[in-house]
Design an enzyme around this catalytic site. Sequence first.
Site, PDB file in Angstrom:
ATOM      1  N   TYR A  53       1.339  -8.542  10.423  1.00 27.99           N
ATOM      2  CA  TYR A  53       1.000  -9.841  10.258  1.00 27.99           C
ATOM      3  C   TYR A  53       0.770 -10.386  11.657  1.00 27.99           C
ATOM      4  O   TYR A  53       0.010 -11.395  11.809  1.00 27.99           O
ATOM      5  CB  TYR A  53       2.083 -10.647   9.570  1.00 27.99           C
ATOM      6  CG  TYR A  53       2.073 -10.138   7.984  1.00 27.99           C
ATOM      7  CD1 TYR A  53       0.885 -10.166   7.161  1.00 27.99           C
ATOM      8  CD2 TYR A  53       3.255  -9.360   7.548  1.00 27.99           C
ATOM      9  CE1 TYR A  53       0.892 -10.147   5.984  1.00 27.99           C
ATOM     10  CE2 TYR A  53       2.896  -9.136   6.103  1.00 27.99           C
ATOM     11  CZ  TYR A  53       2.149  -9.469   5.343  1.00 27.99           C
ATOM     12  OH  TYR A  53       1.895  -8.932   3.874  1.00 27.99           O
ATOM     13  N   ILE A  63      -6.256  -0.689   4.603  1.00 31.34           N
ATOM     14  CA  ILE A  63      -6.323  -1.156   2.991  1.00 31.34           C
ATOM     15  C   ILE A  63      -5.530  -2.222   2.814  1.00 31.34           C
ATOM     16  O   ILE A  63      -5.946  -3.216   2.104  1.00 31.34           O
ATOM     17  CB  ILE A  63      -5.928   0.044   2.317  1.00 31.34           C
ATOM     18  CG1 ILE A  63      -6.743   1.363   2.171  1.00 31.34           C
ATOM     19  CG2 ILE A  63      -5.663  -0.277   0.743  1.00 31.34           C
ATOM     20  CD1 ILE A  63      -6.269   2.465   1.509  1.00 31.34           C
ATOM     21  N   VAL A 106       0.869  -1.204   0.050  1.00 25.81           N
ATOM     22  CA  VAL A 106      -0.025   0.117  -0.053  1.00 25.81           C
ATOM     23  C   VAL A 106       1.022   1.153   0.087  1.00 25.81           C
ATOM     24  O   VAL A 106       1.899   1.357   0.718  1.00 25.81           O
ATOM     25  CB  VAL A 106      -1.129  -0.079   1.198  1.00 25.81           C
ATOM     26  CG1 VAL A 106      -1.615   1.178   1.365  1.00 25.81           C
ATOM     27  CG2 VAL A 106      -1.988  -1.325   1.126  1.00 25.81           C
TER      28      VAL A 106
END
Lengths: 172, 172
Positions: free
Chosen positions: A138, A103, A94
């Site tokens: 993550y 996003i 992004v």
Amino acid sequence: MECLIREATSDDCEHLMSLIQEIAAFHHLLDDVTINSQVLKADGFGKDPFYKCIVAELPVENGRKQACPIGYALYFFGYSVNHGRMVYLENLYVVSECRGKGIGKQLLSKVAEIALAAGCVEMKFVTMEWNHPAKEFYNCLGAHDATESEQLHCMELGHATLQRLVQSRKEL
Amino acid sequence: MECLIREATSDDCEHLMSLIQEIAAFHHLLDDVTINSQVLKADGFGKDPFYKCIVAELPVENGRKQACPIGYALYFFGYSVNHGRMVYLENLYVVSECRGKGIGKQLLSKVAEIALAAGCVEMKFVTMEWNHPAKEFYNCLGAHDATESEQLHCMELGHATLQRLVQSRKEL
């Protein structure tokens, strides 16, 4: 942030290539990029595509020119001999001015949806030890670090090594 | 050792599955295997296969029953945004009584040949830190350890995590 997620088309390749170069620069690997937008187009949108890609766009407002993708997720399907069908996330990106707005998570979630629909049971990808924002992102989603837990190492054989390997068999 | 290398067929799946269980046992991961030979057959030999596989067989001698594969290499094609087309070696295995005779190298060399013919520029795979014979084998062939050199970590999102990720987007 509201954004539209759609499948990439061959018309996106030029812009995608500029994003790929942006991320390579961030990873200090700009000299390492050997493909260009023509190669990206041929490899993803020909008869037997080597990857799939989705892009994120901001909604087009009245009077503004058509939106350019502000992020993408590039992935392909693969297999685990223990678990079966899986998806490999090669790259999620992004642009810096649109980060922290969910996003990346929307892109990843869309890849997860496509993968589950295809019968995949897991997603694999790599991160770099020093890329703390990526690791944090993550980890928050529940990712498992198999290099830390099971001492998995990522290995590579380059082009010249593959050629040598083939040659050595022919010389037997 | 003289051996025949050929593409796997759906008839090999039962035997392949027993070899997959053998390697899982070696990695102390027998409980981790969730697929069976029917799944392996459907995923590799249906309309959109998730993997490709070659097997190594010893030559059939007069009077002996037909040879069972003594090793295999399971792989799939993928993509690197920096380098383009690549092949991912999911698994390379040779039964213990046939090791040290060059069969693994012959299998790997055949995958390299197939990959180069498909326009791939690199092969990726993982090894386990503690599996010294495997590391030694790949190092001798000129493999590059990207976890050691570039601190790459292998990451995974499991099935439940993927489902949660999709659900969270739907709830937005």
